[in-house]
Design a protein around this motif. Structure first.
Motif, PDB file in Angstrom:
ATOM      1  N   LYS A  13       0.725  -1.247  -0.265  1.00  0.00           N
ATOM      2  CA  LYS A  13      -0.160  -0.045  -0.015  1.00  0.00           C
ATOM      3  C   LYS A  13       1.044   1.233  -0.094  1.00  0.00           C
ATOM      4  CE  LYS A  13      -2.894  -1.321   4.153  1.00  0.00           C
ATOM      5  NZ  LYS A  13      -3.397  -1.368   4.630  1.00  0.00           N
ATOM      6  N   TRP A  14       2.544   1.141   0.593  1.00  0.00           N
ATOM      7  CA  TRP A  14       3.176   2.382   0.948  1.00  0.00           C
ATOM      8  C   TRP A  14       4.034   2.128  -0.204  1.00  0.00           C
ATOM      9  CZ3 TRP A  14       0.119   6.295   3.239  1.00  0.00           C
ATOM     10  CH2 TRP A  14      -0.994   5.666   3.925  1.00  0.00           C
ATOM     11  N   ILE A  15       4.235   1.367  -0.682  1.00  0.00           N
ATOM     12  CA  ILE A  15       5.686   1.174  -1.115  1.00  0.00           C
ATOM     13  C   ILE A  15       5.369   1.332  -3.233  1.00  0.00           C
ATOM     14  CG2 ILE A  15       8.197   0.918  -1.442  1.00  0.00           C
ATOM     15  CD1 ILE A  15       7.692  -0.222   1.350  1.00  0.00           C
ATOM     16  N   GLY A  16       4.935  -0.089  -2.477  1.00  0.00           N
ATOM     17  CA  GLY A  16       4.216  -0.093  -4.843  1.00  0.00           C
ATOM     18  C   GLY A  16       3.649   0.160  -5.104  1.00  0.00           C
ATOM     19  N   ILE A  17       2.167   0.493  -4.143  1.00  0.00           N
ATOM     20  CA  ILE A  17       1.073   1.290  -5.385  1.00  0.00           C
ATOM     21  C   ILE A  17       1.775   3.074  -5.813  1.00  0.00           C
ATOM     22  CG2 ILE A  17      -0.704   2.276  -5.061  1.00  0.00           C
ATOM     23  CD1 ILE A  17      -1.687  -0.023  -3.422  1.00  0.00           C
ATOM     24  N   PRO A  18       2.405   3.644  -5.352  1.00  0.00           N
ATOM     25  CA  PRO A  18       3.340   4.969  -5.350  1.00  0.00           C
ATOM     26  C   PRO A  18       4.058   4.144  -6.750  1.00  0.00           C
ATOM     27  CG  PRO A  18       2.409   4.731  -3.117  1.00  0.00           C
ATOM     28  CD  PRO A  18       2.691   3.640  -3.409  1.00  0.00           C
ATOM     29  N   VAL A  19       4.855   3.517  -6.029  1.00  0.00           N
ATOM     30  CA  VAL A  19       5.949   3.892  -7.424  1.00  0.00           C
ATOM     31  C   VAL A  19       4.650   2.777  -8.308  1.00  0.00           C
ATOM     32  CG1 VAL A  19       7.786   1.915  -7.787  1.00  0.00           C
ATOM     33  CG2 VAL A  19       8.164   2.563  -5.919  1.00  0.00           C
ATOM     34  N   ILE A  20       4.227   1.816  -8.295  1.00  0.00           N
ATOM     35  CA  ILE A  20       4.095   1.655  -9.696  1.00  0.00           C
ATOM     36  C   ILE A  20       2.981   3.224 -10.524  1.00  0.00           C
ATOM     37  CG2 ILE A  20       1.728   0.505 -11.022  1.00  0.00           C
ATOM     38  CD1 ILE A  20       1.993  -1.710  -9.223  1.00  0.00           C
ATOM     39  N   ALA A  21       2.543   4.217  -9.409  1.00  0.00           N
ATOM     40  CA  ALA A  21       2.016   5.366  -9.907  1.00  0.00           C
ATOM     41  C   ALA A  21       2.797   6.458 -10.266  1.00  0.00           C
ATOM     42  CB  ALA A  21       1.335   6.067  -8.855  1.00  0.00           C
ATOM     43  N   LEU A  22       3.813   6.040  -9.902  1.00  0.00           N
ATOM     44  CA  LEU A  22       5.007   7.166 -10.540  1.00  0.00           C
ATOM     45  C   LEU A  22       5.396   6.588 -11.689  1.00  0.00           C
ATOM     46  CD1 LEU A  22       7.194   8.206  -7.334  1.00  0.00           C
ATOM     47  CD2 LEU A  22       5.744   9.738  -8.402  1.00  0.00           C
ATOM     48  N   VAL A  23       5.929   5.775 -12.022  1.00  0.00           N
ATOM     49  CA  VAL A  23       6.169   4.731 -13.250  1.00  0.00           C
ATOM     50  C   VAL A  23       5.036   5.531 -14.427  1.00  0.00           C
ATOM     51  CG1 VAL A  23       6.400   2.781 -14.191  1.00  0.00           C
ATOM     52  CG2 VAL A  23       8.365   3.188 -12.588  1.00  0.00           C
ATOM     53  N   VAL A  24       4.147   5.581 -14.373  1.00  0.00           N
ATOM     54  CA  VAL A  24       2.820   5.082 -15.081  1.00  0.00           C
ATOM     55  C   VAL A  24       3.245   7.007 -15.835  1.00  0.00           C
ATOM     56  CG1 VAL A  24       0.205   4.831 -15.796  1.00  0.00           C
ATOM     57  CG2 VAL A  24       1.977   3.147 -14.368  1.00  0.00           C
ATOM     58  N   PHE A  25       2.810   7.339 -14.670  1.00  0.00           N
ATOM     59  CA  PHE A  25       2.090   8.535 -14.242  1.00  0.00           C
ATOM     60  C   PHE A  25       3.659   9.777 -14.568  1.00  0.00           C
ATOM     61  CE2 PHE A  25      -1.555   7.597 -12.965  1.00  0.00           C
ATOM     62  CZ  PHE A  25      -2.728   7.293 -14.479  1.00  0.00           C
ATOM     63  N   GLY A  26       5.242   8.864 -14.702  1.00  0.00           N
ATOM     64  CA  GLY A  26       5.994  10.164 -14.083  1.00  0.00           C
ATOM     65  C   GLY A  26       6.761  10.874 -14.995  1.00  0.00           C
TER      66      GLY A  26
END
Length: 72
Positions: A13-26
């Motif tokens: 919840k606190w590491i995986g999902i934000p990292v995926i969001a940064l990769v997709v919307f970076g």
């Protein structure tokens, strides 16, 4: 959706999902930041140029040093 997130480990919840969001919307985030920084730079340049123009016009119309207009 809430049950799905509750069953996941904390690191997902606190590491995986934000990292995926940064990769997709970076790329989108980077382009938005560059647009904002570019616009801010242009606004600063505009303010400086208008200030310089006002300074020069006031200096010329007031007569400059000693009130002598022939210096220009």
């Amino acid at each position: 959706m809430d049950n799905l997130l509750k069953s996941l480990p904390w690191w997902v919840k606190w590491i995986g999902i934000p990292v995926i969001a940064l990769v997709v919307f970076g790329g989108l985030v980077a382009s938005l930041i560059s647009i904002v920084v570019g616009l801010l730079f242009k606004v600063i340049v505009f303010v400086v140029l208008v200030g310089a123009l006002v300074f020069v016009v006031k200096r010329v119309t007031s007569g400059g040093s000693g009130g002598n207009r022939r210096d220009w």
